[in-house]
Design an enzyme around this catalytic site. Structure first.
Site, PDB file in Angstrom:
ATOM      1  NE  ARG A 102      -2.888   8.142  43.987  1.00  0.00           N
ATOM      2  CZ  ARG A 102      -2.240   7.091  43.476  1.00  0.00           C
ATOM      3  NH1 ARG A 102      -2.832   6.337  42.565  1.00  0.00           N
ATOM      4  NH2 ARG A 102      -1.017   6.795  43.865  1.00  0.00           N
ATOM      5  CG  HIS A 137      -4.758  13.013  44.699  1.00  0.00           C
ATOM      6  ND1 HIS A 137      -4.136  12.487  43.579  1.00  0.00           N
ATOM      7  CD2 HIS A 137      -4.002  12.611  45.756  1.00  0.00           C
ATOM      8  CE1 HIS A 137      -3.054  11.824  43.940  1.00  0.00           C
ATOM      9  NE2 HIS A 137      -2.957  11.872  45.253  1.00  0.00           N
ATOM     10  CE1 TYR A 189      -5.426   7.033  51.018  1.00  0.00           C
ATOM     11  CE2 TYR A 189      -3.445   5.795  50.478  1.00  0.00           C
ATOM     12  CZ  TYR A 189      -4.295   6.860  50.246  1.00  0.00           C
ATOM     13  OH  TYR A 189      -4.008   7.762  49.261  1.00  0.00           O
ATOM     14  CG  HIS A 248       1.704   4.596  47.262  1.00  0.00           C
ATOM     15  ND1 HIS A 248       0.745   4.421  48.232  1.00  0.00           N
ATOM     16  CD2 HIS A 248       1.350   5.730  46.593  1.00  0.00           C
ATOM     17  CE1 HIS A 248      -0.150   5.385  48.155  1.00  0.00           C
ATOM     18  NE2 HIS A 248       0.203   6.194  47.165  1.00  0.00           N
ATOM     19  NE  ARG A 292       0.708   9.110  41.572  1.00  0.00           N
ATOM     20  CZ  ARG A 292       1.285   7.920  41.525  1.00  0.00           C
ATOM     21  NH1 ARG A 292       1.164   7.175  40.419  1.00  0.00           N
ATOM     22  NH2 ARG A 292       1.993   7.457  42.537  1.00  0.00           N
ATOM     23  CE  LYS A 304       3.609  11.421  42.270  1.00  0.00           C
ATOM     24  NZ  LYS A 304       3.848  11.770  43.684  1.00  0.00           N
TER      25      LYS A 304
END
Length: 297
Positions: A246, A243, A278, A269, A147, A171
């Site tokens: 990524r 992004h 994806y 994630h 990120r 995060k």
């Protein structure tokens, strides 16, 4: 019930109990602020809110120009707020509990082809110190699937280049180890040994890897501008951002047959369903190959 006091307690709950990032917490608090504005305009006390009031609130919000994705996220924030109030025994019932979050079509993120990645990185002017830094930035961004916030906050003390790993803080302040390839390692070392070593670094910023001309960590906006400039140089018409690198990192791994769980770990994630998007990109690619090359298509 005091709205301001509740928002402070809710913020503490999101930070300590849920471990959310600053941006996510701000989004949740903005949702509650909208609910407060509605309740005060309609003179509805929080304790007296019913399901019909939440439905009316959603209709009230719809008068503003917001997307269906924003509406769904708003409802999720309001549900979380009422769950918090129940956990704290401040409300006997959850008026948002019976309201269903609309099912939205999954938005497939834009990705770059390997050729487009190569063209973007190849457009960097390596005759300048700034160019050498930007080369290391993009090789790391794409090579590790970071990120942009993780890239800006990357620390020298978290580089383990001898074993080809870096540690990033994602995060919710969650740390993870990510493999880093030889290309990114090569240009990080060149940047550190030939560019960064000659800079005057601001006090307290010595551990940040990527610095601007003033010796301070790069901002998210600066990374965005670097990428936009390179896209303009090669005439790339796609709308891209940091992004996008990524997304491209993950998509290219899926196309190459990488294990989805491994990609999930590298991207940080929480849920495998986030990573599964994806596989849809990969299917679209395969479908385009069939359409273009199969004699019966």
């Amino acid at each position: 019930m005091d709205w301001e006091l509740l928002k402070k307690d809710f913020k503490r709950y999101l930070l300590l109990e849920r471990g959310l990032s600053d941006n996510s917490i701000l989004a949740y608090l903005n949702d509650v602020q909208k609910l407060q504005s509605f309740a005060e305009s309609q003179q509805i006390a929080l304790k007296q809110m019913h399901t019909k009031d939440i439905q009316e609130f959603l209709r009230w919000v719809n008068q503003f120009p917001i997307s269906e994705f924003t509406q769904a996220r708003l409802l999720s924030g309001i549900k979380t707020f009422f769950n918090f109030l129940q956990v704290e025994n401040l409300l006997p019932n959850n008026p948002a509990e019976l309201i269903e979050t609309p099912r939205l079509a999954r938005k497939i993120p834009a990705v770059l082809s390997i050729q487009e990645i190569d063209e973007l990185i190849g457009a960097i002017d390596l005759s300048t110190a700034e160019g050498m830094r930007n080369k290391a930035i993009l090789e790391t961004l794409y090579g590790c699937g970071l990120r942009v916030s993780e890239l800006c906050n990357l620390k020298i003390s978290n580089l383990f280049l001898d074993v080809e790993f870096i540690k990033v803080e994602g995060k919710g302040n969650k740390e993870r180890l990510i493999p880093i390839g030889q290309q990114a390692i090569k240009y990080i070392k060149i940047y550190m040994e030939e560019v960064r070593v000659h800079q005057t670094i601001k006090h307290g910023q010595e551990d940040f890897l990527f610095l601007n001309r003033r010796g301070a960590p790069l901002s998210r906006v600066m990374i965005f501008l670097i990428i936009k400039d390179l896209a303009s140089k090669i005439g790339l018409e796609k709308e891209i951002s940091p992004h996008t690198f990524r997304h491209s990192f993950a998509s290219h791994l899926v196309e190459g047959g990488a294990d989805l769980r491994a990609i999930q770990d590298m991207l940080g994630h929480e849920s495998i369903t986030t990573t599964e998007i994806y596989t849809h990109i990969d299917k679209e690619y395969l479908q385009s190959v069939i359409t273009q090359y199969h004699p019966r298509s």
